[in-house]
Scaffold this motif. Structure first.
Motif, PDB file in Angstrom:
ATOM      1  N   UNK A 269       4.557  -4.066 -10.835  1.00 48.02           N
ATOM      2  CA  UNK A 269       5.911  -3.556 -11.109  1.00 48.02           C
ATOM      3  C   UNK A 269       6.483  -4.222 -12.349  1.00 48.02           C
ATOM      4  N   UNK A 270       6.325  -5.538 -12.430  1.00 45.99           N
ATOM      5  CA  UNK A 270       6.851  -6.276 -13.584  1.00 45.99           C
ATOM      6  C   UNK A 270       6.065  -5.953 -14.846  1.00 45.99           C
ATOM      7  N   UNK A 287      -6.922  -9.567  -6.155  1.00 44.69           N
ATOM      8  CA  UNK A 287      -7.683  -8.317  -6.115  1.00 44.69           C
ATOM      9  C   UNK A 287      -8.678  -8.193  -7.271  1.00 44.69           C
ATOM     10  N   UNK A 288      -8.441  -8.931  -8.343  1.00 52.17           N
ATOM     11  CA  UNK A 288      -9.324  -8.844  -9.508  1.00 52.17           C
ATOM     12  C   UNK A 288     -10.624  -9.602  -9.249  1.00 52.17           C
ATOM     13  N   UNK A 445       3.672   5.045  -9.517  1.00 48.49           N
ATOM     14  CA  UNK A 445       3.212   4.479 -10.794  1.00 48.49           C
ATOM     15  C   UNK A 445       2.580   3.105 -10.576  1.00 48.49           C
ATOM     16  N   UNK A 446       3.196   2.300  -9.704  1.00 44.66           N
ATOM     17  CA  UNK A 446       2.657   0.969  -9.396  1.00 44.66           C
ATOM     18  C   UNK A 446       1.300   1.090  -8.714  1.00 44.66           C
ATOM     19  N   UNK A 447       1.191   2.026  -7.776  1.00 42.36           N
ATOM     20  CA  UNK A 447      -0.068   2.238  -7.048  1.00 42.36           C
ATOM     21  C   UNK A 447      -1.186   2.652  -8.012  1.00 42.36           C
ATOM     22  N   UNK A 448      -0.866   3.592  -8.912  1.00 40.71           N
ATOM     23  CA  UNK A 448      -1.854   4.078  -9.884  1.00 40.71           C
ATOM     24  C   UNK A 448      -2.280   2.958 -10.838  1.00 40.71           C
ATOM     25  N   UNK A 449      -1.306   2.151 -11.261  1.00 42.57           N
ATOM     26  CA  UNK A 449      -1.604   1.035 -12.180  1.00 42.57           C
ATOM     27  C   UNK A 449      -2.525   0.024 -11.508  1.00 42.57           C
ATOM     28  N   UNK A 450      -2.249  -0.241 -10.255  1.00 43.80           N
ATOM     29  CA  UNK A 450      -3.052  -1.208  -9.490  1.00 43.80           C
ATOM     30  C   UNK A 450      -4.503  -0.742  -9.389  1.00 43.80           C
ATOM     31  N   UNK A 451      -4.686   0.530  -9.051  1.00 45.24           N
ATOM     32  CA  UNK A 451      -6.038   1.091  -8.928  1.00 45.24           C
ATOM     33  C   UNK A 451      -6.760   1.101 -10.274  1.00 45.24           C
ATOM     34  N   UNK A 452      -6.019   1.496 -11.321  1.00 43.75           N
ATOM     35  CA  UNK A 452      -6.610   1.580 -12.658  1.00 43.75           C
ATOM     36  C   UNK A 452      -7.079   0.211 -13.138  1.00 43.75           C
ATOM     37  N   UNK A 453      -6.259  -0.812 -12.916  1.00 43.63           N
ATOM     38  CA  UNK A 453      -6.600  -2.171 -13.348  1.00 43.63           C
ATOM     39  C   UNK A 453      -7.844  -2.676 -12.610  1.00 43.63           C
TER      40      UNK A 453
END
Length: 560
Positions: A269-270, A287-288, A445-453
């Motif tokens: 989010x940040x 998670x990384x 958007x946060x969920x998509x960013x998390x998955x993409x990363x």
């Protein structure tokens, strides 16, 4: 033995070790190194408490290497002589790197292997079959290798080190550690290194140490106010985003900065919020993949990035009893297929990791206990470097602030958090911009960013691992602070209009750029004036006017 004022060359160390210490630029030992190394070389067990950043890793690594070099003069047989237990994989990588630097001139005689970082036991088996002199790993990983008969310690082990000892039980390693100790020989030298001496450390002391020398070197767990400045700002949720935007975008916070948040979701989010204003930042969480995490830390230390958004994910959020720990383990097993599926239980960056030259720590979310606050803030003001800690505190977090202040003032009256003199009304003009940016940072958007990363980092970490081994230069070009862009980016938010900058801050915000702009304006004005003068002279109608008299028609007629 009086060790006051001892230098490295007076400790009876091998010349190759002294040369490596000189290459690292260590002219003088730190206090913990000065006291611990001679005692360790005498063969004594040590329980050392010293604050973070005091040089504890080298305090045990130097005597380990020296004693292995000494023993190899008489015993040629290759065997695992030292075991270093660490609570996290990141710390394991760091310890291995430090030992490799110290063995730069004796790497053939002293070999080190880190078995904490990789997931596959079979991949690590060949490394252990070569019997490295020093093995670094987490208790659970070492126990797995002992069970698989890849590692045997009962006959050859001479030294045991437990680094960040106060974390091992809180990370759930109690059972692994007790089981592991059964496979060690009856006699060995042991070192316990810790920033605090809590109940867990006392329990470990009884299990591991024999007539130890206890070193309590610093009364305070954090440096005093001459080295570390600690501030707090009382603000609500929306104000936290407004403040972090203002501090970073207007460069009021300068230098390398760690921003701590409470959850993985808050990390993204940040990050997405800062992306709206073209402020790049790395995300660091459990998670990384471990290779990505260690690469992010290494590049941050080399100066590739200025901002890391990290989370300790409640791992250090207060002491837990043994019954609570068993309950937590049961919950983890039940939820293993849900939210905790991709998380690494051996992750930790708020403690132990040596982030280099961190100027600031920002507690975007305030920690819920004093220990967690100390561990986070301990990433800055390390060794003799200055640092600043700034904490954002909402109404809900006020009880945690009171607990931290009580703990710090109990340590030293110098350590209390001071109110940060910042007038919120001066930055009200930026509020509409922050609200505009937050509209794009939705849950989806946060969920998509998390998955993409995660997908991106898994690709970098595993599939390209062999390629990067053959092409190490390309690994340096790999960046972790690229925009994720799952949210709508509004281009106008990138720039800060001059009229929005508060009057009090106009002198502080990019003073060099403002000076350049002023010079350019002055130069442009001078060029305009000079060109106007030239044009005025050449095109002045009064100077250029040429009067030609017209002849009357009668005269023309006569001439003709």
């Amino acid at each position: 033995m009086d060790t006051d004022g001892l230098q490295f060359h007076e400790m009876g160390l091998d010349d190759r070790l002294l040369k490596a210490l000189a290459d690292l630029g260590w002219a003088h030992p730190t206090l913990i190194q000065e006291k611990a190394i001679p005692l360790a070389l005498e063969g004594k067990d040590l329980l050392a408490r010293a604050r973070t950043g005091s040089g504890k890793t080298a305090a045990y690594a130097v005597p380990l290497i020296q004693q292995i070099l000494t023993s190899k003069q008489t015993v040629r047989e290759q065997a695992v002589r030292a075991l270093v237990l660490v609570p996290t994989k990141e710390l394991g990588q760091q310890v291995q790197a430090m030992i490799r630097q110290l063995t730069a001139y004796c790497s053939r005689d002293v070999r080190v292997a880190d078995i904490s970082g990789k997931a596959d036991l079979s991949a690590q088996k060949p490394i252990l079959m070569e019997k490295p002199d020093i093995v670094v790993g987490t208790p659970s990983r070492v126990q797995c290798h002992i069970t698989a008969q890849n590692l045997q310690l009962h006959s050859s082990l001479e030294m045991l080190v437990i680094d960040e000892a106060d974390l091992l039980f809180s990370f759930g390693f109690e059972a692994d550690l007790k089981s592991l100790l059964c496979h060690l020989p009856k006699i060995y030298q042991a070192f316990l290194m810790s920033a605090t001496l809590n109940e867990d450390v006392k329990a470990l002391k009884e299990l591991v140490l024999h007539n130890p020398v206890t070193l309590k070197l610093q009364g305070s767990q954090l440096p005093d106010s001459s080295q570390l400045q600690q501030y707090s700002i009382k603000c609500e949720e929306e104000d936290k985003f407004l403040l972090v935007y203002t501090l970073l975008k207007l460069h009021l916070v300068r230098g390398k900065t760690l921003i701590f948040v409470s959850t993985v979701e808050r990390c993204y989010r940040l990050k997405l919020f800062l992306e709206q204003f073209s402020i790049p930042a790395c995300v660091l969480n459990s998670e990384l993949p471990v290779h990505s995490r260690c690469h992010i830390i290494a590049q941050f230390n080399q100066g590739f990035y200025d901002y890391i958004i990290a989370t300790d994910e409640q791992r250090l959020e207060g002491p837990t009893t043994s019954s609570q720990k068993t309950q937590e383990k049961g919950k983890k097993k039940k939820n293993s297929g849900k939210s905790g599926k991709g998380k690494d239980v051996e992750y930790g960056v708020s403690r132990g990791i040596d982030f280099h030259n961190v100027s600031n720590v920002i507690n975007f979310d305030f920690p819920t206990c004093a220990d967690s606050y100390i561990h986070r803030v301990g990433r800055t003001a390390r060794a003799d470097n200055p640092g600043t800690a700034l904490s954002f505190i909402s109404q809900i977090e006020l009880p945690f602030l009171a607990e931290v202040e009580n703990a710090l003032t109990g340590d030293s009256t110098d350590c209390a958090l001071k109110p940060y003199g910042f007038k919120m009304e001066e930055i009200e003009g930026f509020r509409y911009r922050c609200r505009d940016a937050m509209r794009s940072v939705t849950k989806q958007a946060v969920k998509e960013a998390r998955l993409k990363e995660i997908k991106q980092e898994l690709l970098n970490s595993e599939k390209l691992k062999t390629y990067f081994e053959d092409n190490p230069r390309d690994l340096q070009l790999l960046r972790h602070d690229k925009d994720l862009h799952p949210a709508v980016i509004k281009p106008h938010l990138r720039n800060v209009p001059d009229y929005l900058i508060p009057t009090a801050l106009k002198g502080l915000v990019n003073p060099l750029n403002r000076r350049k702009n002023r010079k350019q304006k002055l130069n442009a004005g001078a060029v305009m004036r000079s060109s106007f003068k030239k044009n005025f002279r050449s095109k002045n109608p009064l100077k250029n006017f040429r009067y030609t008299r017209k002849e009357p028609a009668e005269k023309k007629a006569r001439k003709s």
